[in-house]
Design a protein around this motif. Structure first.
Motif, mmCIF file in Angstrom:
data_model
loop_
_atom_site.group_PDB
_atom_site.id
_atom_site.type_symbol
_atom_site.label_atom_id
_atom_site.label_comp_id
_atom_site.label_asym_id
_atom_site.label_seq_id
_atom_site.Cartn_x
_atom_site.Cartn_y
_atom_site.Cartn_z
ATOM 1 N N LEU A 19 -14.210 35.869 56.342
ATOM 2 C CA LEU A 19 -14.735 34.530 56.040
ATOM 3 C C LEU A 19 -13.613 33.579 55.690
ATOM 4 O O LEU A 19 -13.543 32.439 56.185
ATOM 5 C CB LEU A 19 -15.730 34.637 54.875
ATOM 6 N N ARG A 20 -12.672 34.068 54.884
ATOM 7 C CA ARG A 20 -11.572 33.213 54.466
ATOM 8 C C ARG A 20 -10.759 32.758 55.664
ATOM 9 O O ARG A 20 -10.459 31.567 55.829
ATOM 10 C CB ARG A 20 -10.662 33.993 53.488
ATOM 11 N N ALA B 226 -9.452 28.609 59.806
ATOM 12 C CA ALA B 226 -9.389 28.286 61.240
ATOM 13 C C ALA B 226 -10.264 27.083 61.556
ATOM 14 O O ALA B 226 -9.867 26.180 62.317
ATOM 15 C CB ALA B 226 -9.820 29.502 62.062
ATOM 16 N N VAL B 227 -11.448 27.087 60.950
ATOM 17 C CA VAL B 227 -12.371 25.967 61.211
ATOM 18 C C VAL B 227 -11.757 24.654 60.734
ATOM 19 O O VAL B 227 -11.869 23.618 61.380
ATOM 20 C CB VAL B 227 -13.735 26.232 60.529
ATOM 21 N N GLU B 228 -11.098 24.728 59.572
ATOM 22 C CA GLU B 228 -10.465 23.492 59.083
ATOM 23 C C GLU B 228 -9.466 22.944 60.088
ATOM 24 O O GLU B 228 -9.342 21.740 60.283
ATOM 25 C CB GLU B 228 -9.706 23.799 57.774
ATOM 26 N N LEU B 229 -8.701 23.882 60.689
ATOM 27 C CA LEU B 229 -7.637 23.422 61.593
ATOM 28 C C LEU B 229 -8.148 23.164 63.000
ATOM 29 O O LEU B 229 -7.377 22.781 63.872
ATOM 30 C CB LEU B 229 -6.535 24.480 61.659
ATOM 31 N N LEU B 230 -9.431 23.440 63.223
ATOM 32 C CA LEU B 230 -9.944 23.375 64.602
ATOM 33 C C LEU B 230 -9.899 21.987 65.249
ATOM 34 O O LEU B 230 -9.533 21.888 66.425
ATOM 35 C CB LEU B 230 -11.377 23.934 64.633
ATOM 36 N N PRO B 231 -10.241 20.929 64.562
ATOM 37 C CA PRO B 231 -10.321 19.603 65.220
ATOM 38 C C PRO B 231 -9.082 19.279 66.054
ATOM 39 O O PRO B 231 -9.186 18.906 67.213
ATOM 40 C CB PRO B 231 -10.482 18.620 64.058
ATOM 41 N N ALA C 29 -6.747 21.136 67.555
ATOM 42 C CA ALA C 29 -6.370 22.517 67.836
ATOM 43 C C ALA C 29 -4.944 22.659 68.347
ATOM 44 O O ALA C 29 -4.132 23.379 67.771
ATOM 45 C CB ALA C 29 -7.350 23.144 68.817
ATOM 46 N N GLN C 30 -4.599 21.973 69.381
ATOM 47 C CA GLN C 30 -3.290 22.187 70.014
ATOM 48 C C GLN C 30 -2.158 21.928 69.046
ATOM 49 O O GLN C 30 -1.273 22.774 68.864
ATOM 50 C CB GLN C 30 -3.135 21.254 71.235
ATOM 51 N N ASN C 31 -2.170 20.753 68.434
ATOM 52 C CA ASN C 31 -1.099 20.425 67.485
ATOM 53 C C ASN C 31 -0.989 21.447 66.390
ATOM 54 O O ASN C 31 0.110 21.913 66.041
ATOM 55 C CB ASN C 31 -1.366 19.051 66.853
ATOM 56 N N ASN C 32 -2.159 21.757 65.849
ATOM 57 C CA ASN C 32 -2.137 22.704 64.731
ATOM 58 C C ASN C 32 -1.600 24.056 65.158
ATOM 59 O O ASN C 32 -0.835 24.687 64.425
ATOM 60 C CB ASN C 32 -3.549 22.868 64.152
ATOM 61 N N MET C 33 -1.975 24.480 66.370
ATOM 62 C CA MET C 33 -1.461 25.770 66.831
ATOM 63 C C MET C 33 0.042 25.723 66.933
ATOM 64 O O MET C 33 0.738 26.656 66.494
ATOM 65 C CB MET C 33 -2.077 26.129 68.190
ATOM 66 N N ALA C 34 0.572 24.626 67.505
ATOM 67 C CA ALA C 34 2.029 24.507 67.624
ATOM 68 C C ALA C 34 2.661 24.521 66.252
ATOM 69 O O ALA C 34 3.672 25.202 66.013
ATOM 70 C CB ALA C 34 2.382 23.230 68.378
ATOM 71 N N LYS C 35 2.029 23.765 65.311
ATOM 72 C CA LYS C 35 2.582 23.730 63.951
ATOM 73 C C LYS C 35 2.575 25.112 63.333
ATOM 74 O O LYS C 35 3.545 25.541 62.706
ATOM 75 C CB LYS C 35 1.744 22.767 63.087
#
Lengths: 354, 561
Positions: free
Chosen positions: B351-352, B357-362, B364-370
């Motif tokens: 769950l944690r 992951a849900v927080e970072l979902l909007p 997605a691409q940038n966050n994944m790179a970060k």
């Protein structure tokens, strides 16, 4: 169900034996509790006086798997004062092949460089990316080692050829979630045998009942007693006198299976068991069938039995899961051994009305 | 002798005596050291004897004298065969001291001496190996069971029953003993008086008890001819009154015992008993009709009781089945609980992760790179930290290993520095040599004894022959002596010859005896000179003078006080 590696790998550690004869914990990452450190020192063969080197041992303690590879140091310029060392890996999943390969790579790196820093790099690489370079121009890919392959890696045919019809006792014990203790003076033999046993109850695919390397030590036995059913492997012959630890005792060296009198009533065998035993033996003796096919045959028979059981259950109000209707079971007028077995099986599969 | 002394001094050192290193033989031991050694050995052998004695020799003469005589008495109590008194400690000779110390050292318990000389497996209490482990395990188990509090037999669960083996053993034993005792008492008294065999006696007793139990019921039950009124007789209250407290409800001379047992049993028992009696009374009533036949009444009683027995047995079976089912349900429930807890733990973690992951979902691409960058940078940092740690760890580990190696080598050096002459092989060799020598000497002595005996025999034979010859010659000559002068002279010469030869022989024998005496006296002289008499005499005289002075002092103090 590919869990990311980061959630499976727990810790890595290094134990060295030096020219003074001491076996010491010299390095670990991220951290290993003192309790685990004592346990792992006991498991790795460097503290033994009899100097038998076990290249690879694995086992389970409190839902965490440990894998230990031990290597003797010969003419390594980087490690002058060290005679032997062991690399310990703690993980959450059961996959001896994967972790054996990984620890071998780490051993070679350490032998060459003599410093754990290089080991760290590979460990972090596997942790984050699932891949690391090995010393011999190859690479270790953790996705090459599937969990299912680990489950199927043991040889069920060897077990059946050693025990014949008595394999059905092991089958019954596993189905009814009983406690099995296996003894053999060599740890490798125990590991080979016990890792294959849970395949007899393939429908559960539960290897967490396996504790392949246990010592007669208070803490380990307390942890063992906390589990309802288990398969525990011991190299200490004194375990045969500890009747509080087992329902079924397997002396692997002498190929003998003993059932404890306490569970004799629950494990009485009848016509159904004879059928199952014959099926297992026939299937294993067939030279054209591979190990996985034998396991498949056994699991088909298990499915049949579970279907019979399911037909006797009903969804009564208040329970989400189907529960056993004792009246329906009685009405079927099975032979008493079969009825007893089905009743206990319902309890093991959590189908009894509480 | 030197080696013997060395071993002796080594053992004394191990027993706790502080022998200075320059003392190499018993000759060099001062009276203080002798006393200290003796007291320490005594304490090791028998603490009770040695405890009141002090290892330090007091300065006062009288105190010294007292201590020495106490010590001598203690040694004699231990079983020392030789002569021991206060003089052995205060004015000792080398020979006596050595004898005493050897005796004491031999008496020392084994582990005070050479620790390595213990043979494994001979000591039963601290045995190694499987029998020792078994005994220890048994001892530990019994200790554990004796540790659990005693619970009366009626309140025990099966698990507790198993744990309480020692009390259970004692209880069954006591029960058996008391049962046997009771039977013997009873059989000894009324049993034998009834002049019946034991089985018949028991049968009679059983019958009597049964009749007695049913007596009040029969009495209190109103006679049946009054009509079928089942109500009052089956009234539980009336039944209770029939078997009421104090036994007043019936003609029961020993009714109190019945009611006593009724009181002592479980709460439910009266109910069960009442039900049984009810059933018995029911079946009792119909035959109590016009027939009033005692035989058929008993038969129907039996049938009714058997019916109740069968019913109860069926109920017990049912209960057993229920217990089994309940136990299985319990294990199932426990397993479920455990499983759920494990699953819960796993689900919380998942769950944690998913929440993050849900927080970072909007985006997605940038966050994944970060995230990738973050992961790489933290791996690099961890590796560099590991390198730094390694720089500290390496030298520390090397230092630790070095120190351990030093300590081990120091221990090895210490081991080698131990007196080399305490090597067993040399001594066993010597002992075997000595034994061989002694055997040879014994053989020689035997030969000499044989020779001596042969000589003695010869002497006896010769003496005998001589006597006979002389008497014959004497007679012969005497006969002719009266007539012939020459024969008379010859006779006188014969007598003189015999006399002189006899004297010669006597002289030779005396010489031999005197030589033997000389040898004995020489030995005595040697012994006395080695006892250092003049020195001891001087010491004794000085001690005597000191004692006299002490006495005068004490007398003066007593007079003034």
């Amino acid at each position: 169900m590919a869990e990311p590696e980061a959630q499976l790998l727990r810790a890595v550690g290094l134990i060295e034996k030096d020219t003074n004869g001491d076996a010491l914990w010299v390095w670990c990452y991220p951290s290993v509790t003192a309790e685990l450190r004592t346990l792992l020192l006991r498991k790795c063969c460097l503290t033994d006086e009899n100097k038998l080197l076990h290249t690879f041992v694995f086992g389970q303690y409190k839902r965490s798997w440990f894998y230990i590879t031990t290597v003797e140091v010969q003419d390594s310029p980087a490690l002058k004062k060290v005679t032997h060392f062991s690399i310990v890996l703690m993980a959450k999943d059961f996959n001896p092949e994967k972790y054996a390969a990984f620890t071998r790579i780490l051993c070679r790196i350490y032998l060459k460089h003599g410093s754990p820093v290089k080991m760290m790099e590979s460990y972090i690489a596997v942790l984050t990316k699932g891949i690391c370079q090995s010393e011999e121009n190859g690479s270790f890919l953790s996705k090459d080692f599937d969990a299912r392959k680990a489950y199927l890696a043991g040889s069920i045919k060897d077990i059946v050829s050693q025990f014949g019809m008595e394999t059905v006792i092991l089958y019954t014990a596993l189905m009814l979630k009983k406690r099995i203790v296996v003894y053999h003076p060599r740890i490798e033999a125990i590991q080979e045998f016990t890792r294959t046993l849970p395949a007899l109850v393939w429908h559960r695919q539960d290897w967490s009942i396996l504790h392949s390397y246990v010592h007669l030590n208070e803490e380990e036995l307390e942890a063992l007693k906390a589990c309802t059913g288990y398969i525990a492997g011991f190299t200490d012959s004194e375990v045969s006198s500890r009747s509080d630890l087992y329902d079924v005792y397997v002396n692997l060296a002498d190929s003998e299976i003993t059932v404890s009198p306490v569970v004799k009533e629950a494990m009485t065998m009848g016509k159904l068991h004879k059928e199952i035993g014959q099926l297992i033996v026939q299937s294993a003796e067939d030279p054209d069938k591979s190990d996985s096919q034998v396991i498949k045959d056994i699991s088909l028979k298990t499915k049949e039995i579970l279907a019979t059981l399911a037909s006797l259950t009903e969804i009564s109000d208040g329970n989400e899961k189907p529960t056993l209707n004792a009246e329906a079971l009685k009405q079927k007028r099975f032979p008493p051994a079969t009825e007893n077995f089905l009743f206990h099986l319902a309890a093991a599969e959590q189908m009894l009305k509480i | 002798m030197e080696e013997v002394d060395k071993i002796l001094i080594h053992s004394l050192r191990q027993a706790g005596t502080a022998v200075p290193p320059e003392v190499q033989s018993v000759r060099d031991l001062t009276p203080e050291l002798v006393v200290e050694a003796a007291v320490r050995c005594l304490r090791a052998v028998r603490p009770a004897l040695g405890a009141p004695l002090s290892p330090l020799l007091p300065p006062g003469i009288s105190a010294r004298f007292r201590l020495a005589s106490d010590l001598a008495a203690a040694c004699q109590e231990l079983g020392f065969g030789g002569d021991v008194g206060y003089q052995t400690f205060l004015y000792s000779s080398e020979h006596d001291t050595r004898r005493l110390l050897l005796f004491l050292v031999e008496k020392l318990p084994r582990d005070e001496g050479e620790r390595g000389a213990e043979t494994p497996g001979t000591d039963l209490e601290e045995g190694s190996g499987k029998s020792g482990a078994l005994l220890r395990a048994i001892g530990a188990r019994i200790r554990e069971q004796l540790g659990t509090p005693w619970v009366p037999p009626v309140c025990r669960t099966p698990r507790l029953q198993r744990l309480q083996t020692p009390p259970a053993l004692l209880e069954t034993h006591a029960a058996q003993l008391s049962a046997r005792h009771d039977w013997e008492a009873e059989w000894g008294g009324p049993g034998l008086a009834s002049r019946l065999p034991p089985q018949e006696y028991l049968e009679r007793k059983r019958l009597r008890a049964r009749l007695r139990a049913l007596e009040p019921l029969r009495q209190a039950c109103p006679p049946h001819p009054q009509g079928p009124t089942p109500g009052p007789p089956l009234d539980p209250a009336w039944l209770q009154e029939a078997f009421g407290a104090g036994g007043a409800g019936g003609a029961l001379p020993k009714g109190s015992r019945f009611t006593r047992t009724q009181h002592l049993t479980h709460q439910q028992d009266p109910q069960v008993l009442l039900q049984q009696m009810q059933a018995a009374a029911e079946t009792l009533q119909p035959p109590k009709g016009p027939e009033e036949d005692p035989g058929s009444r008993q038969a129907s009683e039996e049938a009714a009781l058997e019916e109740t027995l069968a019913r109860l047995e069926a109920e017990i079976e049912g209960c057993r089945g229920e217990i089994r089912a309940a136990q299985l349900s319990l294990t199932q429930a426990e397993a479920e609980v455990r499983q759920c807890r494990g699953a819960l733990g796993g689900r919380e973690d998942a769950l944690r992760v998913k929440a993050r992951a849900v927080e970072l979902l909007p985006d997605a691409q940038n966050n994944m790179a970060k995230l990738q960058l973050v992961v790489e940078s933290s791996s690099r940092r961890i590796v560099s930290l590991a390198g730094q740690w390694e720089r500290h760890r390496g030298p520390l580990l090397a230092e630790y290993r070095q120190l351990r190696a030093l300590r081990d080598s120091a221990q090895v050096a210490e081991l080698e520095a131990l007196p080399r002459d305490v090597s067993r092989a040399v001594y066993t060799q010597r002992i075997l040599e000595i034994v061989g020598n002694i055997r040879k000497q014994k053989e020689e002595i035997g030969k000499i004894l044989e020779d001596t005996r042969a000589l003695q025999k010869e002497i006896n034979a010769l003496v005998g022959k001589l006597e006979r010859t002389f008497s014959v010659t004497d007679e012969l000559l005497f006969k002719d002596a009266k007539r012939d002068e020459v024969v008379r002279k010859a006779y006188k010469y014969l007598a003189a010859l015999h006399e002189n030869c006899a004297q010669l022989i006597r002289t030779i024998e005396d010489t031999g005896t005197i030589q033997r005496e000389i040898r004995d006296l020489e030995e005595q002289i040697e012994g006395e000179t080695s006892a250092k008499l003049p020195a001891s005499l001087e010491r004794i005289l000085s001690d005597c003078r000191a004692l006299r002075e002490e006495n005068a002092l004490l007398a003066a103090r007593a007079r003034h006080a």
